[in-house]
Design an enzyme around this catalytic site. Structure first.
Site, PDB file in Angstrom:
ATOM      1  N   GLY A  68      40.905 -18.360 -11.064  1.00 42.30           N
ATOM      2  CA  GLY A  68      40.334 -19.604 -10.579  1.00 42.30           C
ATOM      3  C   GLY A  68      41.449 -20.535 -10.156  1.00 42.30           C
ATOM      4  O   GLY A  68      42.585 -20.420 -10.643  1.00 42.30           O
ATOM      5  N   GLN A  73      45.306 -28.425  -8.070  1.00 43.61           N
ATOM      6  CA  GLN A  73      46.418 -27.569  -8.468  1.00 43.61           C
ATOM      7  C   GLN A  73      47.342 -27.229  -7.306  1.00 43.61           C
ATOM      8  O   GLN A  73      48.439 -26.717  -7.522  1.00 43.61           O
ATOM      9  CB  GLN A  73      45.910 -26.284  -9.120  1.00 43.61           C
ATOM     10  CG  GLN A  73      45.263 -26.522 -10.471  1.00 43.61           C
ATOM     11  CD  GLN A  73      44.785 -25.236 -11.072  1.00 43.61           C
ATOM     12  OE1 GLN A  73      43.676 -24.796 -10.812  1.00 43.61           O
ATOM     13  NE2 GLN A  73      45.653 -24.617 -11.859  1.00 43.61           N
ATOM     14  N   CYS A 116      46.650 -21.110 -17.708  1.00 46.56           N
ATOM     15  CA  CYS A 116      46.450 -21.999 -16.570  1.00 46.56           C
ATOM     16  C   CYS A 116      47.607 -21.794 -15.596  1.00 46.56           C
ATOM     17  O   CYS A 116      48.773 -21.793 -16.015  1.00 46.56           O
ATOM     18  CB  CYS A 116      46.395 -23.449 -17.042  1.00 46.56           C
ATOM     19  SG  CYS A 116      46.163 -24.634 -15.697  1.00 46.56           S
ATOM     20  N   LEU A 117      47.293 -21.636 -14.321  1.00 48.00           N
ATOM     21  CA  LEU A 117      48.335 -21.436 -13.314  1.00 48.00           C
ATOM     22  C   LEU A 117      49.266 -22.638 -13.210  1.00 48.00           C
ATOM     23  O   LEU A 117      50.418 -22.492 -12.814  1.00 48.00           O
ATOM     24  CB  LEU A 117      47.710 -21.137 -11.953  1.00 48.00           C
ATOM     25  CG  LEU A 117      46.923 -19.832 -11.866  1.00 48.00           C
ATOM     26  CD1 LEU A 117      46.261 -19.709 -10.489  1.00 48.00           C
ATOM     27  CD2 LEU A 117      47.797 -18.631 -12.154  1.00 48.00           C
ATOM     28  N   HIS A 158      36.807 -24.522 -16.793  1.00 50.68           N
ATOM     29  CA  HIS A 158      38.240 -24.832 -16.707  1.00 50.68           C
ATOM     30  C   HIS A 158      38.545 -25.521 -15.369  1.00 50.68           C
ATOM     31  O   HIS A 158      39.265 -26.524 -15.321  1.00 50.68           O
ATOM     32  CB  HIS A 158      39.034 -23.527 -16.851  1.00 50.68           C
ATOM     33  CG  HIS A 158      40.513 -23.691 -16.794  1.00 50.68           C
ATOM     34  ND1 HIS A 158      41.319 -23.595 -17.906  1.00 50.68           N
ATOM     35  CD2 HIS A 158      41.354 -23.915 -15.754  1.00 50.68           C
ATOM     36  CE1 HIS A 158      42.583 -23.761 -17.558  1.00 50.68           C
ATOM     37  NE2 HIS A 158      42.625 -23.961 -16.243  1.00 50.68           N
ATOM     38  N   GLU A 159      37.980 -24.987 -14.286  1.00 48.16           N
ATOM     39  CA  GLU A 159      38.251 -25.551 -12.962  1.00 48.16           C
ATOM     40  C   GLU A 159      37.587 -26.908 -12.777  1.00 48.16           C
ATOM     41  O   GLU A 159      38.174 -27.818 -12.165  1.00 48.16           O
ATOM     42  CB  GLU A 159      37.844 -24.571 -11.860  1.00 48.16           C
ATOM     43  CG  GLU A 159      38.536 -23.213 -11.926  1.00 48.16           C
ATOM     44  CD  GLU A 159      40.046 -23.277 -12.067  1.00 48.16           C
ATOM     45  OE1 GLU A 159      40.674 -24.228 -11.558  1.00 48.16           O
ATOM     46  OE2 GLU A 159      40.610 -22.362 -12.696  1.00 48.16           O
ATOM     47  N   HIS A 162      39.771 -29.424 -14.204  1.00 54.20           N
ATOM     48  CA  HIS A 162      40.862 -29.801 -13.289  1.00 54.20           C
ATOM     49  C   HIS A 162      40.397 -30.872 -12.304  1.00 54.20           C
ATOM     50  O   HIS A 162      41.145 -31.803 -11.989  1.00 54.20           O
ATOM     51  CB  HIS A 162      41.375 -28.590 -12.504  1.00 54.20           C
ATOM     52  CG  HIS A 162      42.430 -27.813 -13.198  1.00 54.20           C
ATOM     53  ND1 HIS A 162      43.663 -28.337 -13.512  1.00 54.20           N
ATOM     54  CD2 HIS A 162      42.443 -26.535 -13.639  1.00 54.20           C
ATOM     55  CE1 HIS A 162      44.394 -27.414 -14.113  1.00 54.20           C
ATOM     56  NE2 HIS A 162      43.667 -26.311 -14.220  1.00 54.20           N
TER      57      HIS A 162
END
Length: 171
Positions: A68, A73, A116-117, A158-159, A162
């Site tokens: 995701g 991000q 997390c990226l 999670h997204e 963000h």
């Protein structure tokens, strides 16, 4: 035809139309303060702008080997995220969610380790609802609603976090 093979041998799935032609973007890394800002609605962007952004986000997500990626991000403060809960298991199903909203959260929760990226190498145990109902607009402007559970529900939550400037770590 773009190369679909990553440096570590992973294969991103074929994507329909121009979604497979995205450009890699740099991922914003914690503790960059932009990650704590609430994103603005994406519906004000034009259709072509949204398609280019979605293609770039998918290319970046697959290249980084994530499941995701939210627009903040990559430094774009708009309410859009992409996800593909099954591509690493050989069942790709990429989604582009524009102006998503979690409509229902199950009372049952699950705790799992999340990465997390934007926070590489720092997995965190996170408790989230086990299932959600989520609504969003697709790239054709149609409103979609879907029930999600398991990994898909966790990724979507999670997204959405963000998009609201929330991270799995505290500053």
């Amino acid at each position: 035809m773009p190369d679909r093979t990553g440096a570590s041998g992973w294969m991103r799935p074929d994507l329909p139309g121009d979604l497979g032609l995205g450009t890699l973007r740099d991922i914003v890394l914690w503790p960059d303060p932009r990650l704590r800002l609430r994103a603005e609605p994406a519906g004000y962007m034009t259709g072509p702008e949204l398609r280019v952004l979605a293609a770039d986000m998918l290319a970046t997500m697959y290249h980084a080997q994530g499941r995701g990626l939210a627009a903040p991000q990559i430094g774009v403060l708009r309410r859009i995220f992409v996800m593909d809960a099954g591509w690493k298991d050989g069942a790709p199903a990429p989604l582009v969610l524009i102006d998503p909203e979690i409509l229902v959260r199950s009372p049952q929760t699950e705790t799992a380790t999340e990465g997390c990226l934007s926070i590489p190498g720092r997995p965190v145990e996170v408790t989230r609802p086990a299932a959600i109902g989520i609504g969003w607009y697709d790239l054709d402007g149609r409103y979609q609603v879907r029930d999600m559970q398991g990994p898909a529900a966790r990724i979507a939550q999670h997204e959405v976090d963000h998009l609201d400037g929330l991270l799995i770590v505290k500053d």
